[in-house]
Design a protein around this motif. Structure first.
Motif, short mmCIF file in Angstrom:
data_model
loop_
_atom_site.label_atom_id
_atom_site.label_comp_id
_atom_site.label_asym_id
_atom_site.label_seq_id
_atom_site.Cartn_x
_atom_site.Cartn_y
_atom_site.Cartn_z
N UNK A 185 -3.66 41.48 38.70
CA UNK A 185 -3.34 40.33 39.54
C UNK A 185 -3.06 40.67 40.98
N UNK A 186 -3.43 41.87 41.43
CA UNK A 186 -3.21 42.26 42.82
C UNK A 186 -4.41 41.84 43.67
N UNK A 187 -4.17 41.62 44.99
CA UNK A 187 -5.23 41.13 45.87
C UNK A 187 -5.17 41.88 47.21
N UNK A 188 -6.36 42.20 47.72
CA UNK A 188 -6.44 42.77 49.07
C UNK A 188 -7.34 41.88 49.92
N UNK A 189 -7.01 41.80 51.21
CA UNK A 189 -7.86 41.05 52.12
C UNK A 189 -9.11 41.81 52.49
N UNK A 190 -9.08 43.12 52.32
CA UNK A 190 -10.23 43.96 52.67
C UNK A 190 -10.70 44.73 51.43
N UNK A 191 -10.41 46.03 51.36
CA UNK A 191 -10.95 46.87 50.29
C UNK A 191 -9.86 47.32 49.32
N UNK A 192 -10.29 47.50 48.07
CA UNK A 192 -9.36 47.99 47.05
C UNK A 192 -8.43 46.91 46.55
N UNK A 193 -8.90 46.09 45.60
CA UNK A 193 -8.05 45.03 45.07
C UNK A 193 -6.76 45.56 44.48
N UNK A 194 -6.84 46.71 43.81
CA UNK A 194 -5.64 47.35 43.26
C UNK A 194 -5.19 48.53 44.12
N UNK A 195 -6.14 49.42 44.47
CA UNK A 195 -5.78 50.70 45.09
C UNK A 195 -6.77 51.04 46.19
N UNK A 215 -8.39 41.60 42.69
CA UNK A 215 -9.38 40.97 43.56
C UNK A 215 -9.39 41.63 44.93
N UNK A 216 -10.58 41.99 45.39
CA UNK A 216 -10.74 42.55 46.73
C UNK A 216 -11.47 41.55 47.62
N UNK A 217 -11.08 41.53 48.90
CA UNK A 217 -11.74 40.61 49.82
C UNK A 217 -13.12 41.07 50.24
N UNK A 218 -13.32 42.41 50.33
CA UNK A 218 -14.59 42.91 50.86
C UNK A 218 -15.27 43.94 49.96
#
Length: 346
Positions: A185-195, A215-218
């Motif tokens: 359930x983690x989210x990034x605005x750019x790369x690496x939804x988790x890490x 979820x990753x943004x890019x």
């Protein structure tokens, strides 16, 4: 290596669930009636070899600075005992160039606006912690910069958010070890939804971890790294990520060490990029892990899961992921990509 990791875990569990044989304990209570009024005051008062023991309850503190060779742990040593809520201020925990001999065990870390934990050049264990509901520019739950970083054992990284890279964990240079942890359930605005691992001079080693529904943004729904050669994955699951492939390598160079891993159901591809040549080797597979109830955050395994110990097609691998068999006996429906998107409300 798995045997070595298990031995380390036993060592750290023994040292954290019981106070040290030397030094005193500083008891902290939510109402301020303990040996010191706050967690930070207890750390400031402690000397080498002391333990700051935090009674169960909720504490509203932020930017708590750890001290070399002082242990910080909750009364039970488990995350459901003590919660530290930053209430939208700074970080919860900060550690800067400490000597070996400190550690953190048994807390829920939440409410940070500048990463739940911030580590710079520090080596030490973080055990049985739940990092949830934190945000930051990079690394919503934890940001690590340089040196021998922390070692995460049996931790949960859930519902954290980064504006940039690394929804849960962001590492930059140095070495980080992650054992039997869950990222979901983690989210990034750019790369690496988790890490996200953003350095050519980096080693990230993960064993027996579950990385799912991030979820990753890019790009890089699960993991994004600059150079894949510093990445080691063993007995881990990367599943049902959105916004990119399971593992993204920015430089396109290097090959990670991946053994006994299940990579499945990621929107941008599973065994692609640096993982492409590794499918079918060393126990690696792409099968639905058959979690019991992923929508509810239950990542234990169906009885017929291919990730269970002694399960086909790779019984030699043992358990894959952080969670054991947790349900069974009922026919299950394998998740389609449409069903995965529904879990995100899309």
């Amino acid at each position: 290596m798995r045997a070595t990791s298990g031995a380390l875990l036993v060592l750290f569990v023994g040292s954290f669930l019981q106070p040290p044989a030397f030094g005193r304990s500083w008891l902290i209570r939510p109402d301020g009636s303990g040996d010191a009024p706050t967690i930070q005051a207890g750390i400031d008062s402690a000397s080498v070899g002391d333990t700051v023991l935090v009674a169960c309850g909720t504490y509203y503190e932020h930017d708590i600075v750890l001290k070399s060779q002082v242990h910080l742990r909750s009364a039970t040593g488990y995350a459901d005992c003590a919660t530290i809520d930053a209430q939208g201020n700074g970080s919860v925990i900060r550690s800067d160039n400490l000597q070996v001999g400190y550690g953190l065990s048994g807390f829920t870390i939440t409410g940070a606006a500048n990463s739940g934990m911030f580590w710079r050049g520090c080596f030490g264990p973080v055990m049985f912690c739940n990092l949830t509901g934190n945000s930051g520019i990079r690394g919503g739950a934890a940001r690590i910069e340089g040196g021998l970083g922390p070692q995460f054992y049996c931790c949960m990284f859930r519902d954290n958010h980064a504006l940039g890279d690394g929804g849960a964990l962001y590492t930059e240079q140095g070495y980080t070890f992650v054992y039997r942890c869950t990222f979901h359930g983690n989210r990034s605005g750019a790369y690496g939804g988790a890490i996200a691992c953003q350095s050519n001079e980096l080693d990230l080693q993960m064993e027996e971890c579950t990385i799912a529904l991030n979820t990753a943004g890019q790009g890089g729904a699960g993991i994004s790294c600059l150079d894949a050669s510093g990445l080691t994955l063993r007995n881990s699951t990367l599943a049902f990520g959105a916004g990119g492939e399971a593992v993204r390598c920015a430089s396109g160079s290097g090959t990670p060490l991946v053994q006994c891993c299940d990579v499945f159901g990621n929107s941008g591809g599973d065994w692609t990029g640096p993982l492409e040549p590794l499918l079918g080797q060393d126990g690696n597979m792409s099968e639905d892990p058959l979690f019991c109830d992923p929508a509810a955050g239950d990542f234990t395994l169906q009885e017929c899961s291919p990730c269970g110990p002694l399960s086909s097609p790779h019984p030699e691998c043992g358990l894959i992921g952080a969670w054991p068999i947790g349900c069974g006996g009922t026919p299950v429906t394998r998740l389609s990509w449409g069903a995965v998107k529904a879990l995100f409300g899309r």
